[in-house]
Design an enzyme around this catalytic site. Structure first.
Site, short mmCIF file in Angstrom:
data_model
loop_
_atom_site.label_atom_id
_atom_site.label_comp_id
_atom_site.label_asym_id
_atom_site.label_seq_id
_atom_site.Cartn_x
_atom_site.Cartn_y
_atom_site.Cartn_z
N GLU A 37 0.84 -1.21 0.00
CA GLU A 37 0.00 0.00 0.00
C GLU A 37 0.87 1.26 0.00
O GLU A 37 0.58 2.24 -0.68
CB GLU A 37 -0.92 -0.04 1.21
CG GLU A 37 -1.74 1.22 1.43
CD GLU A 37 -1.39 1.89 2.73
OE1 GLU A 37 -0.97 3.07 2.68
OE2 GLU A 37 -1.52 1.26 3.78
N GLU A 83 10.28 1.50 1.73
CA GLU A 83 8.98 1.50 2.41
C GLU A 83 8.81 0.32 3.35
O GLU A 83 8.09 0.41 4.35
CB GLU A 83 7.85 1.51 1.37
CG GLU A 83 7.84 2.73 0.49
CD GLU A 83 7.64 4.02 1.28
OE1 GLU A 83 6.86 4.02 2.24
OE2 GLU A 83 8.28 5.03 0.91
#
Length: 1080
Positions: A165, A240
């Protein structure tokens, strides 16, 4: 900067009826943007001072108040049914989509309904080639919403859906820049721009009132989810998710990664740990038995190959649900979608992503777990106990869902609700945990418990929960309580107040709660008939016949029960750090010299990529508006200033669907300094203590039956150009216009008739407030740091910190003992606050409604004002308090840090210019985003400029670093001096700032914002001047601002909320840089 502190029991229906995040009590929700990274923890604070998007964003960044976690949201209980009726006309601006037109674009029309509850035409389409389902909702709401949702069930706790995401928004096929998402943050008029991860699905929603901007956002998001760069670029996964970091072969290896550090912060909070354990223990056989957000211990087990495969498997149109809502052309929606969906063939992913039901247990389960705790206080009194049920192994019918939500509100929804009241009054614990119904996943859950429990009382808590539920099943509920709950629900539905959260997104999330499980997406949007049927059944059979069977069947006689005891462990945080260090030492020991050199090279390569800006030609591919799309004038709120019986009254003639909103403002200026920390508890006491004739339960029910809610809270702010702050107590209320007399009578009753005599209830308030503040320290340390720095730099900041910061927590610790020793003195002080503050002189009344209602309500207002006493006291007190200027470190048990630094730029002679807002936003979205988050690995980093006080501050959130982050802050001036931005970049920064300034507001928010501007002396002329300065911001302004913010580097104060280990390391590296305070 406005600061507000509300009492725990605020009955404001803006908090009571719509708190979107209440839909995620046990789910993991990740927010991708820098500002959004700060919204999740802030939801546990107590209030916002403005319902506006810009105000909300700004206040959350400062850790200020939003609705209390203890204030129950009806939308939480009725998330499937309580859809707000959008106050728009049903007739669309564009013609309907015909079957032939849909067919030409590759879609078939599956079903079509007019949803009267939201005055919208909703059409469900299916893309014939891929099977992708699309819900197209048309009305005249200008706040358009788009969302794409994938079913993404993880098989382990490596956090793969969460990391993905974050990653898909880091560049795509059409937009091959490092982070197009950030470019949209910089230069869009979005009213919502984010992404979040549930335990079983991932959502990508956007919203905007500007059609051109809206479709820019839609295109970037569609390209991001279907064609992301991250599946071909391991650097994004490393950034991330996680990676090994080694700057030099002689140094220790460490873990870095945005999600890794975000989840370290999550796993430092006891309430979060408890929620995760409960969800996983209730559903051990399906995807809910793992953590979709990621367990920091498991995240480093995730490989890039698994990451890529997860995207290939689940991010496919066949596994997607797509939502459009608003006043845009429904044919254009399908046209945009067909360009993407036609590129794909059908996929079997819907079969592999299906969630299987958890079978119910044959016998209850009991677990004992540890949580990281500080060493201060009596650890034997810091246990937590929670009892949880999985309520059904099959989907519940609509009628049962509605009744169950109603039951949840009856038992726990207000301070007077019996289950909540009995638990808190028992003296067995300090505050509720895991309280209530959670029905956003496949199977509904119910949990209730207490924290702050003594070791010897753990079993008693469980027994009390079960005994109370049995008693409620046997005796039923008071008729007044049932009536109050029903009025609360119906008022919420009529009001349709989603605050700054787009209405269309609220509807989407409610629809998707069924749709994602292949159920009817229309059903959650239609509440009228089920609610009518429930009311009829209660009227005919009685509430006991409706609710008692639910308690007995779904809870008492349900063996699928998990009881969790959480025990404090002062060694746990240290042990986890040692375990991580040992793992990394073994990793390094297994490496050759060549391996270490390669890792150091790879670390440097990643940092270089992170810190290298995208070339201007690449950035031009990201769509944006131009200055010609921006209105030259701000939005003006109709405001008439007059008086009633000598009291100033502000009137705002706006359509409110026959609802009257009012604020009554009292000045704190005459209050004695020593009474200031008592003000939040005074506000709570007004709402949660009884009168001579009414118990607090009766008073609470009366408010629920007659109004839409009443709240009381203090507000403080600096006023530009003045030494004395703006310091007020605000009483907010709302009701149907026809019940305005009831509203003002009840407000008068609260202000003048409530008696401060219930010692035990007050002691509960103190314990609950202390527990809440301790939770803030762990989850929203950036807010505590910001408040602490403000308290050193200006008077308003000091006042706010006394009522809601670390000083307030210290006061509460002392007050807990004093309640037993000197209750008479405390009661007397509460009365003195009432005499000093609640008076006609200096009072202001603010009202928002349509013109007819404003006229009709004047008699009620006049009567209310006539009953207010005149204040005979001797004028205003001089406020001059500040905390001593010093660098301060606040020690808590945590695996991540919150790092702040601030200074007053007005002290340099800087004069406010609108360009400051543009520059501050640009610093947050470039320099701090790249260095603190992307390169540094923190979950969030930003700066904030309070134009009222002149305080410019930097803050980081869930940050693995400390001194390194302070060094980044200190480099900001040089960053600005070396900046060379082209006109397109500058335009983007200006447009993004206007998007904040022109935030979308509902009528009550417009009226409230106008009141705040009046209190702070902000005129429409000044707003126009600042807007013109924003629109004409130049590169020279950036260079000039660099000199002003150098004062933060040279004379600023630093405050960190951090672990003892990191603070010790910082003080060793920079000889006692911090003065240390232990908080937990």
């Amino acid at each position: 900067m406005l600061r507000t502190v509300s009492c725990l029991a605020s009955r404001s229906s803006s908090s009571l009826f719509f708190r979107f995040f209440r839909q995620f009590p046990r789910s993991y929700m990740s927010l991708t943007s820098s500002t959004a990274a700060l919204r999740v923890p802030s939801r546990n604070l107590r209030r916002i001072s403005s319902p506006s998007v810009a105000g909300r964003r700004l206040l959350l960044r400062r850790g200020l108040r939003i609705p209390s976690a203890a204030v129950r949201s009806v939308n939480g209980q009725f998330s499937r049914l309580s859809v707000r009726a959008v106050a728009t006309q049903p007739a669309p601006l564009y013609p309907d989509v015909g079957q032939d037109e849909a067919e030409k674009l590759g879609f078939e029309k599956v079903s079509e309904e007019f949803i009267s509850e939201c005055k919208s035409k909703a059409i469900l389409f299916k893309h014939k080639k891929t099977g992708c389902e699309v819900m197209s909702v048309s009305n005249e709401d200008e706040n358009k919403v788009f969302g794409v949702v994938f079913r993404t069930p993880p098989k382990d706790s490596t956090g793969i859906p969460h990391i993905l995401e974050h990653s898909v928004l880091c560049g795509s096929r059409k937009y091959p820049v490092k982070e197009p998402f950030v470019e949209l943050l910089k230069g869009s008029l979005h009213t919502f721009l984010n992404a979040f991860t549930y335990p079983d699905r991932t959502c990508y929603p956007v919203a905007s009132t500007n059609t051109k901007d809206f479709y820019n956002l839609v295109d970037v998001y569609l390209d991001a989810v279907f064609f992301p760069k991250c599946v071909d670029d391991a650097h994004t996964f490393q950034q991330e998710g996680w990676h090994y970091e080694l700057n030099d072969p002689s140094e220790d290896i460490s873990y870095k990664g945005v999600v890794f550090n975000e989840m370290k912060g999550v796993y430092s909070q006891p309430d979060n740990i408890l929620g995760r354990i409960a969800q996983q223990a209730l559903s051990p056989e399906n995807t809910y038995g793992v953590d979709s957000g990621g367990d920091p211990k498991d995240i480093p087990n995730l490989t890039f190959e698994e990451f890529k495969e997860f995207h290939r498997q689940y991010y496919h149109p066949s596994n997607a649900r797509i939502w459009f809502y608003g006043d845009d052309d429904p044919v254009h929606r399908l046209r945009v979608l067909s360009e993407y969906l036609d590129m794909f063939e059908a996929s079997p992913s819907p079969n592999s992503s299906k969630i299987k039901f958890q079978k119910l247990f044959s016998e209850p389960v009991r677990l004992v777990e540890k949580y990281p705790a500080g060493r201060d206080g009596d650890l034997k009194k810091k246990h937590m106990l929670c009892v949880n049920w999985l309520l059904s192994e099959k989907p519940l019918d609509l009628q049962t869902q509605l009744a169950l939500g109603f039951l949840d509100h009856l038992m726990l929804g207000t301070p007077a609700s019996p289950l909540r009241k009995i638990l808190l009054e028992s003296g067995l614990g300090e505050a509720l945990v895991s309280s209530g119904l959670s029905d956003e996943l496949l199977q509904p859950q119910f949990g209730i418990g207490l924290k702050g429990v003594s070791e010897e009382n753990v079993q008693k808590v469980e027994e009390l929960i079960m005994d109370t539920l049995k008693k409620l099943a046997e005796e039923g509920f008071d008729n007044d309580a049932v009536e109050a709950s029903m009025n609360t629900i119906e008022f919420s539905l009529r009001e349709n107040n989603t605050g700054s959260f787009p209405r269309g997104l609220s509807l989407m999330l409610q629809s998707i709660s069924k749709w994602i499980y292949d159920m009817d997406p229309f059903e959650p949007l239609k509440y009228t008939e089920p609610l009518k049927a429930l009311k009829t059944r209660i009227a005919e059979e009685g509430s006991k016949a409706v609710f008692s069977p639910l308690i007995e069947k779904l809870i008492l006689n349900n063996s699928h029960r998990v009881t969790i005891e959480m025990q404090p462990d002062p060694e746990k945080a240290t042990q986890e750090e040692v375990e991580e260090k040992n793992i990394l030492e073994k990793v390094k020991a297994a490496m050759t010299e060549e391996d270490l050199a390669e890792l150091a090279r790879a670390t440097e390569e990643l940092k270089l990529k992170q810190e290298t800006p995208d070339p201007p030609e690449a950035l031009r591919c990201v769509p944006s508006l131009n200055l010609g799309d921006i209105p030259k004038e701000p939005t003006y709120v109709p405001t008439e200033v007059g008086d009633i019986n000598g009291v100033k009254v502000l009137r705002h003639d706006l359509f409110t669907n026959d609802i009257i909103y009012t604020e009554v403002v009292f000045d704190i200026g005459s209050l004695k300094h020593e009474l200031l920390p008592l003000v939040p508890l005074f506000c709570q006491s007004l709402l949660e203590m009884g009168t001579k004739d009414l118990t607090f339960v009766q008073l609470n029910q009366l408010i629920g039956r007659k109004t839409g809610g009443i709240s009381v809270y203090p507000l403080t702010s600096s006023v530009r150009g003045k030494d004395e702050p703006c310091s007020k107590i605000i009483v907010r209320g709302k009701s149907m216009a026809g019940r305005a007399d009831d509203l003002f009578n009840l407000m008068n009753c609260l202000l003048q008739e409530v008696q401060f005599t219930d010692q035990q209830r007050f002691k509960q308030f103190v314990s609950q407030s202390r527990a809440r503040m301790e939770n803030r320290l762990r989850g929203s340390g950036h807010g505590i740091a910001a408040a602490r720095m403000d308290a050193m730099l200006n008077i308003a900041g000091w006042m706010s910190e006394q009522m809601g910061g670390l000083s307030y927590l210290e006061f509460l610790h002392t007050l807990e003992k004093k309640v037993d020793e000197d209750w008479e003195g405390i009661s007397s002080s509460l009365e003195e606050i009432r005499r000093s503050l609640l008076a006609r002189n200096g009072c202001i009344v603010n009202m928002t409604a349509d013109g007819k209602s404003l006229t009709n309500v004047e008699k009620s207002v006049a009567k209310f004002l006539d009953l207010l006493p005149e204040n005979p006291s001797g004028g205003l007190v001089t406020w001059d308090g500040r905390l001593p200027l010093r660098n301060e470190a606040i020690v808590i048990p945590t695996q991540v840090n919150y790092v702040g630094k601030a200074g007053n730029i007005y002290s340099t002679g800087y004069e406010l210019d609108g360009s400051a807002y543009v520059i501050s936003k640009h610093i947050s979205n470039t320099w701090l985003w790249d260095r603190v988050r992307v390169s540094g690995g923190a979950y969030g980093g930003f700066c904030d400029f309070d134009s009222h006080s002149g305080v410019f501050s930097y803050l980081s959130y869930r940050d693995p670093n400390l001194l390194k982050t302070l060094d980044i802050y200190d480099g900001t001036g040089d960053f600005l001096r070396g900046l060379d931005v082209d006109q397109e970049t500058l335009t983007k920064a200006i447009i993004g700032t206007i998007g904040d300034v022109d935030s979308y507001q509902l009528p009550d928010a417009k009226g409230y914002s106008s009141l705040l501007r009046h209190l702070l002396g902000v005129t429409d002329e000044e707003r126009q001047r600042k807007r013109e300065e924003i629109l004409t911001t130049s590169l020279k302004d950036f260079k000039d601002f660099a000199q002003a913010i150098d004062v933060v580097r040279d004379k600023g104060v630093a405050v960190a909320v951090a672990s003892a280990e990191d603070i010790d390391a910082a003080n060793n590296e920079r000889s006692n840089f911090f003065e240390v305070k232990k908080a937990l």
